[in-house]
Design a protein around this motif. Sequence first.
Motif, PDB file in Angstrom:
ATOM      1  N   THR A  37      10.397 -12.310   0.177  1.00 37.23           N
ATOM      2  CA  THR A  37       9.648 -11.940  -1.012  1.00 37.23           C
ATOM      3  C   THR A  37       8.550 -12.958  -1.323  1.00 37.23           C
ATOM      4  O   THR A  37       7.452 -12.594  -1.746  1.00 37.23           O
ATOM      5  CB  THR A  37      10.598 -11.801  -2.210  1.00 37.23           C
ATOM      6  OG1 THR A  37      11.600 -10.820  -1.905  1.00 37.23           O
ATOM      7  CG2 THR A  37       9.852 -11.374  -3.462  1.00 37.23           C
ATOM      8  N   ARG A  84      18.333  -1.841   3.831  1.00 32.63           N
ATOM      9  CA  ARG A  84      17.340  -1.970   2.777  1.00 32.63           C
ATOM     10  C   ARG A  84      16.748  -3.378   2.817  1.00 32.63           C
ATOM     11  O   ARG A  84      17.413  -4.327   3.228  1.00 32.63           O
ATOM     12  CB  ARG A  84      17.985  -1.726   1.399  1.00 32.63           C
ATOM     13  CG  ARG A  84      18.578  -0.347   1.251  1.00 32.63           C
ATOM     14  CD  ARG A  84      19.547  -0.275   0.060  1.00 32.63           C
ATOM     15  NE  ARG A  84      18.863  -0.432  -1.214  1.00 32.63           N
ATOM     16  CZ  ARG A  84      18.298   0.546  -1.884  1.00 32.63           C
ATOM     17  NH1 ARG A  84      18.333   1.781  -1.407  1.00 32.63           N
ATOM     18  NH2 ARG A  84      17.705   0.343  -3.052  1.00 32.63           N
ATOM     19  N   SER A  87      10.310  -4.515  -0.369  1.00 34.31           N
ATOM     20  CA  SER A  87       9.040  -4.008   0.152  1.00 34.31           C
ATOM     21  C   SER A  87       7.942  -5.057   0.065  1.00 34.31           C
ATOM     22  O   SER A  87       7.778  -5.725  -0.960  1.00 34.31           O
ATOM     23  CB  SER A  87       8.619  -2.763  -0.635  1.00 34.31           C
ATOM     24  OG  SER A  87       7.292  -2.400  -0.324  1.00 34.31           O
ATOM     25  N   GLY A  89       4.783  -3.903   0.878  1.00 35.29           N
ATOM     26  CA  GLY A  89       3.729  -3.019   0.391  1.00 35.29           C
ATOM     27  C   GLY A  89       3.706  -2.882  -1.115  1.00 35.29           C
ATOM     28  O   GLY A  89       2.693  -2.475  -1.683  1.00 35.29           O
ATOM     29  N   ARG A  90       4.791  -3.238  -1.787  1.00 37.04           N
ATOM     30  CA  ARG A  90       4.839  -3.178  -3.251  1.00 37.04           C
ATOM     31  C   ARG A  90       3.782  -4.078  -3.872  1.00 37.04           C
ATOM     32  O   ARG A  90       3.211  -3.755  -4.918  1.00 37.04           O
ATOM     33  CB  ARG A  90       6.234  -3.591  -3.729  1.00 37.04           C
ATOM     34  CG  ARG A  90       6.414  -3.608  -5.237  1.00 37.04           C
ATOM     35  CD  ARG A  90       7.825  -4.048  -5.602  1.00 37.04           C
ATOM     36  NE  ARG A  90       8.095  -5.387  -5.095  1.00 37.04           N
ATOM     37  CZ  ARG A  90       7.776  -6.515  -5.742  1.00 37.04           C
ATOM     38  NH1 ARG A  90       7.157  -6.453  -6.912  1.00 37.04           N
ATOM     39  NH2 ARG A  90       8.075  -7.691  -5.226  1.00 37.04           N
ATOM     40  N   ILE A  96       1.771  -0.948   3.509  1.00 36.04           N
ATOM     41  CA  ILE A  96       2.366   0.331   3.112  1.00 36.04           C
ATOM     42  C   ILE A  96       2.581   1.260   4.300  1.00 36.04           C
ATOM     43  O   ILE A  96       3.684   1.792   4.506  1.00 36.04           O
ATOM     44  CB  ILE A  96       1.507   1.005   2.027  1.00 36.04           C
ATOM     45  CG1 ILE A  96       1.584   0.208   0.711  1.00 36.04           C
ATOM     46  CG2 ILE A  96       1.965   2.446   1.797  1.00 36.04           C
ATOM     47  CD1 ILE A  96       0.706   0.754  -0.398  1.00 36.04           C
ATOM     48  N   GLU A  99       5.341  -0.017   6.611  1.00 33.54           N
ATOM     49  CA  GLU A  99       6.695   0.161   6.095  1.00 33.54           C
ATOM     50  C   GLU A  99       7.115   1.621   6.106  1.00 33.54           C
ATOM     51  O   GLU A  99       8.294   1.932   6.350  1.00 33.54           O
ATOM     52  CB  GLU A  99       6.787  -0.412   4.677  1.00 33.54           C
ATOM     53  CG  GLU A  99       6.686  -1.934   4.659  1.00 33.54           C
ATOM     54  CD  GLU A  99       6.939  -2.535   3.296  1.00 33.54           C
ATOM     55  OE1 GLU A  99       7.416  -3.678   3.249  1.00 33.54           O
ATOM     56  OE2 GLU A  99       6.651  -1.868   2.270  1.00 33.54           O
ATOM     57  N   ARG A 100       6.182   2.525   5.889  1.00 31.22           N
ATOM     58  CA  ARG A 100       6.512   3.949   5.992  1.00 31.22           C
ATOM     59  C   ARG A 100       6.892   4.299   7.431  1.00 31.22           C
ATOM     60  O   ARG A 100       7.811   5.105   7.666  1.00 31.22           O
ATOM     61  CB  ARG A 100       5.329   4.792   5.522  1.00 31.22           C
ATOM     62  CG  ARG A 100       5.096   4.718   4.012  1.00 31.22           C
ATOM     63  CD  ARG A 100       3.770   5.345   3.602  1.00 31.22           C
ATOM     64  NE  ARG A 100       3.731   6.780   3.848  1.00 31.22           N
ATOM     65  CZ  ARG A 100       2.660   7.543   3.650  1.00 31.22           C
ATOM     66  NH1 ARG A 100       1.527   6.987   3.219  1.00 31.22           N
ATOM     67  NH2 ARG A 100       2.700   8.836   3.878  1.00 31.22           N
ATOM     68  N   ALA A 103      10.407   3.059   8.142  1.00 30.90           N
ATOM     69  CA  ALA A 103      11.391   3.969   7.543  1.00 30.90           C
ATOM     70  C   ALA A 103      11.584   5.209   8.408  1.00 30.90           C
ATOM     71  O   ALA A 103      12.714   5.689   8.592  1.00 30.90           O
ATOM     72  CB  ALA A 103      10.947   4.365   6.138  1.00 30.90           C
ATOM     73  N   PRO A 110      12.316   0.309   2.417  1.00 35.53           N
ATOM     74  CA  PRO A 110      11.613  -0.768   1.707  1.00 35.53           C
ATOM     75  C   PRO A 110      11.736  -0.575   0.197  1.00 35.53           C
ATOM     76  O   PRO A 110      11.088   0.301  -0.374  1.00 35.53           O
ATOM     77  CB  PRO A 110      10.168  -0.627   2.193  1.00 35.53           C
ATOM     78  CG  PRO A 110      10.043   0.815   2.558  1.00 35.53           C
ATOM     79  CD  PRO A 110      11.400   1.328   2.931  1.00 35.53           C
ATOM     80  N   LEU A 113       8.718   0.219  -2.514  1.00 38.80           N
ATOM     81  CA  LEU A 113       7.503   0.744  -1.890  1.00 38.80           C
ATOM     82  C   LEU A 113       6.918   1.859  -2.757  1.00 38.80           C
ATOM     83  O   LEU A 113       7.624   2.815  -3.093  1.00 38.80           O
ATOM     84  CB  LEU A 113       7.817   1.273  -0.486  1.00 38.80           C
ATOM     85  CG  LEU A 113       6.632   1.838   0.303  1.00 38.80           C
ATOM     86  CD1 LEU A 113       5.651   0.731   0.664  1.00 38.80           C
ATOM     87  CD2 LEU A 113       7.112   2.545   1.564  1.00 38.80           C
ATOM     88  N   THR A 116       6.605   6.575  -0.610  1.00 35.72           N
ATOM     89  CA  THR A 116       7.746   6.753   0.296  1.00 35.72           C
ATOM     90  C   THR A 116       7.638   8.027   1.121  1.00 35.72           C
ATOM     91  O   THR A 116       8.616   8.449   1.738  1.00 35.72           O
ATOM     92  CB  THR A 116       9.057   6.774  -0.507  1.00 35.72           C
ATOM     93  OG1 THR A 116       9.013   7.835  -1.482  1.00 35.72           O
ATOM     94  CG2 THR A 116       9.270   5.449  -1.229  1.00 35.72           C
TER      95      THR A 116
END
Length: 513
Positions: A37, A84, A87, A89-90, A96, A99-100, A103, A110, A113, A116
């Motif tokens: 983080t 989990r 994220s 991308g947050r 983003i 991370e998509r 997933a 994530p 995020l 999603t």
Amino acid sequence: MTERDPSVLDPFDRLNGRIVAEHRPWPRIDVQADVWTEAADRLSHGILNLLGLWGESQAVHMAVADASDPNRILVLSLTCPEGRYPSVGRVHPPAIHLERAVADLFALVPVGLPDTRPWLDHGKWGVHAPLAAQRNDARPAEEYGFLPVEGENIHQLPVGPVHAGIIEPGHFRISADGETVVRIEERLGYTHKGIESLLQGADLERAARLACRCSGDSTVAYGLAFARAVEAALGWMPPIRAAWLRALMAELERLANHLGDVGAICNDGGFAIMLAHCSVLREQVLREAVACFGHRLMMDRIVPGGVAADIDPAGAARIAALMADIRRRFQRLVELYNTTASLQDRTVGTGILQPALAAQFAAGGFVGRASGRRCDARRWPGYAPYDELEFEIPVLEEGDVNARLWIRVREVEQSIRLIEQILAKLPDGPIRTENSSSLASAASEGMAIVEGFRGDILAWVRIDATGRIERCHLRDPSWFQWPLLEAAIEGNIVADFPICNKSFNCSYSGHDL
């Protein structure tokens, strides 16, 4: 992007974890969620640049670089026993899409995020999360929910996924107010090939061939990135002549692609004669490539341990003569572009990518350099033989179609200059070494970053004790350029979409691995 926090003296300070000894040449550390983080927060403040984010069963990895010193690189790994992870991308939008994709492929969630929606998975695979530890049932195909756009006179224009000619598939949803583009959103993944799945368990020879086929216009660059990653993992040193031949092929590939792009951009601006002349020059480069190296795209000519084809004195002399000819003829075309007012009217001030956004996404290649980023993997982090060659890195600030075209023009000139230097200094010696003795020792990991014609390509590999690929991730520069295309087109007229799109020339295939 906000300014760097002055309280952080070292961008890697307090990013601590267990060092993975078998990872080369840059360190990889296993970290806890708080460190992950913290790294995401430093990305969001521009202290670090994101180089890549990828997954595997029960873990995610993230490669970052010091924003002020791109030679300093670190890979962070976070175990996800419950599937989990926090994220990135947050707080840092460039992550983003990555991370998509993680997933979709690994079913790793994530947390936090903001978007999603599935990215690569169109519900057509027959299985959901094909690379996860336990495969899940197929995700049912459903209509993709494009982001809404509100306004009294907004209308939508769908473009693709099937395009004219032999262009690869990709869908663009344009929301416009009259002729003005309010938003454009891309949907990709139509050319997903399962490269990362095919690489698992492959021997080095088959894996190298797969890597070369990620994006056909960058087969040399991908082959070089994969080979260098393998060599880093195994401590494998290719012969000196092989390193120079690799650079020769890479510059020929760069030259051919830039020539093609200059012509294609002008063609989309209604000036077809430039496309005709640039296509002739590009074809001459490709014909010399097949004459010297046995393949127009020089596919499968770069392999772990060296190269698979040499060049003879006659071939070197022909390439040298061709470079002199292209320099002379291309200069006339540049003058033609620069004195055609109707063409300049289509390119100047069109599709502007702001430097701050290019910096936030750490955009590479002509996209980044046309918007003020001084970046080039041949220099930073650098690799042989470019440390022995003289070349300039052109940078402009305007960020429009014209700037992206001029960066290509200057890079054509620099590639010609580099090719002439390589031919003049090409050392003698073997072109390939075997390294079978080290393959049976233990699992090892390696990473490489090389400069393709679009920008930096990242390759990360883990090789098991039998010498086979346990895991491999390849990241195209287009991952960080496609979102920037959306931003650059906003506020332009619909008719300028083709020329903006071509000035970016992102790879569909390289993105949809």
